[in-house]
Structure formats: structure tokens, C-alpha cells
Design a protein around this motif. Sequence first.
Motif, short mmCIF file in Angstrom:
data_model
loop_
_atom_site.label_atom_id
_atom_site.label_comp_id
_atom_site.label_asym_id
_atom_site.label_seq_id
_atom_site.Cartn_x
_atom_site.Cartn_y
_atom_site.Cartn_z
N ASP A 56 0.86 -1.17 0.00
CA ASP A 56 0.00 0.00 0.00
C ASP A 56 0.90 1.23 0.00
OD1 ASP A 56 -2.08 1.77 0.27
OD2 ASP A 56 -2.61 1.18 2.30
N SER A 57 0.44 2.32 -0.56
CA SER A 57 1.26 3.52 -0.61
C SER A 57 1.62 4.01 0.80
CB SER A 57 0.57 4.63 -1.39
OG SER A 57 -0.64 4.99 -0.76
N ASP A 59 2.39 2.03 3.17
CA ASP A 59 3.40 1.12 3.70
C ASP A 59 4.82 1.60 3.40
OD1 ASP A 59 1.46 -0.56 4.67
OD2 ASP A 59 1.52 -1.92 2.96
#
Length: 70
Positions: A56-57, A59
Motif C-alpha cells: 500500500d502507498s 506502507d
Amino acid sequence: MSSAPPKPRTVRCPACGGPSLYAPENPHRPFCSERCKNLDFGAWASESYRVPAPPDSTDAEDPQATPPVH
């Protein structure tokens, strides 16, 4: 006419793969023993079981960002 009680089912133990009685007589079901049940519980408790997910961005860590203060 009396019918015989259903025969208890034998399943594969999720921990060791051995046979396990899947019936009320086996307090560890679906595991074959208390040892296998505890090994599985330990794996969950130590977070050994993981579900893969796409990154995920949020993350991605920004090396310039400062950690939040709690």
C-alpha cells in the motif's frame, strides 16, 4: 427400527498431518493432541501466520519523515 450412531470422522491434523478423531471425545479437535494444538496457537501468537497483501502507498516509508511522537 434402530439406527446405529454415525461413525466418528477421522480428519487430518492441521499441525502434523496425522489422523485426528473429529468427535466430542477429542477435546483438541481438529488437532490430534494438545501438543499440536499448542504449536498452532504459538504460531498465531508469534504472528508466524501471515496473509500476503499487495503493498500500500502508506506502507512505503519516507526516509525524510520523522517518527510520530506518542
